[in-house]
Design an enzyme around this catalytic site. Sequence first.
Site, PDB file in Angstrom:
ATOM      1  N   SER A 143      12.007  14.316 -12.708  1.00  0.00           N
ATOM      2  CA  SER A 143      10.554  14.594 -13.103  1.00  0.00           C
ATOM      3  C   SER A 143      10.287  15.744 -14.057  1.00  0.00           C
ATOM      4  O   SER A 143      11.454  16.541 -14.359  1.00  0.00           O
ATOM      5  CB  SER A 143       9.887  15.268 -11.576  1.00  0.00           C
ATOM      6  OG  SER A 143       8.721  15.930 -11.726  1.00  0.00           O
ATOM      7  N   TYR A 156      12.075  21.083  -5.025  1.00  0.00           N
ATOM      8  CA  TYR A 156      12.166  19.674  -5.880  1.00  0.00           C
ATOM      9  C   TYR A 156      12.444  20.072  -7.349  1.00  0.00           C
ATOM     10  O   TYR A 156      13.322  19.501  -8.036  1.00  0.00           O
ATOM     11  CB  TYR A 156      11.065  18.942  -5.680  1.00  0.00           C
ATOM     12  CG  TYR A 156      10.572  17.646  -6.387  1.00  0.00           C
ATOM     13  CD1 TYR A 156      11.225  16.638  -5.930  1.00  0.00           C
ATOM     14  CD2 TYR A 156       9.817  17.691  -7.546  1.00  0.00           C
ATOM     15  CE1 TYR A 156      10.929  15.344  -6.574  1.00  0.00           C
ATOM     16  CE2 TYR A 156       9.620  16.230  -8.135  1.00  0.00           C
ATOM     17  CZ  TYR A 156      10.170  15.275  -7.653  1.00  0.00           C
ATOM     18  OH  TYR A 156       9.874  14.169  -8.385  1.00  0.00           O
TER      19      TYR A 156
END
Length: 260
Positions: A143, A156
């Site tokens: 990401s 994350y």
Amino acid sequence: MDLGVKNKTAFITGGGEGIGELAAMIMAQDGANVVVADRDQAAVEMVADKVKEHGVNSLAFSLDVTKADQVNEAVQKTVEEMGRIDMLIHIPGRGERKPFAKSERADWDFALDLNLFGVLNSAKAVLDQMINQKSGSMAFTVSDAGKVGELNNPIYSAAKGGVIAFSKSLAREMGRYNIRANCVALSAMNTPGGLKLRQVFADRYKSTVESIEKKILANYAIRRFGEPQDAANALCFLVSERASWITGQALSVNGGFSMV
Ligand SMILES: NC(=O)c1ccc[n+]([C@@H]2O[C@H](COP(=O)([O-])OP(=O)(O)OC[C@H]3O[C@@H](n4cnc5c(N)ncnc54)[C@H](O)[C@@H]3O)[C@@H](O)[C@H]2O)c1
């Protein structure tokens, strides 16, 4: 563009739906045999059946990428049946969406287990076979959070940044065996996970999904959400012969959200 993957074998984790299913179809259309691995037995079998309609071989494994023994067993069976593994596409990942100040060790364990250790399990499982073959390629789905950080998504982001650094190191370590490793960094997507997330934001901020989407898209040069096909195209390109001199890169596929 023909990807040059005919008769090669692609192992796709998270292949049961969305991005992974589309990647399986791209590979099958270009003549690769495809191993579909995901949590849901019915989903992997359905995708494997669709793959076979293209006249190539397919295997289906229901597994959890956070469980190294399950991934190792699937890879071992693949080598027994298919004789080789040329490409690994790894997709599973999810954010915890909690400010760091409010997070606890259990949140950290969950985010790292899936987003970092899941990748390590997959990469380690296929590596010996790729070293024996003296060829192979891997693409991990990350990401932009791993490049530029993300509000309320600290672990994350750390995990995805870790995967980027891991793939660069792996690329350096394994280049001598003609093994490549790259990442595809995504941003706001029209995947089941992405759609769920926008609903969470709408509920949290007492707003509507439409209003949240408008605010998000104001940050994108190309004002639409990413489609699963955008991600699948990039992942398949990076593991294919057409990317044979690309390694250690983290390609953002993000409509111009962040440009680093
Ligand atoms: N959706 C987004 O907006 C977005 C944004 C940036 C990055 N990403 C990244 O893209 C990837 C895909 O995102 P998504 O929203 O399509 O994810 P998703 O939650 O829809 O899952 C993708 C696939 O992985 C499978 N999966 C999930 N956990 C698994 C596990 N433990 N073991 C085996 N299979 C598992 C799911 O069943 C599904 O088929 C992830 O790595 C995510 O972090 C997504």
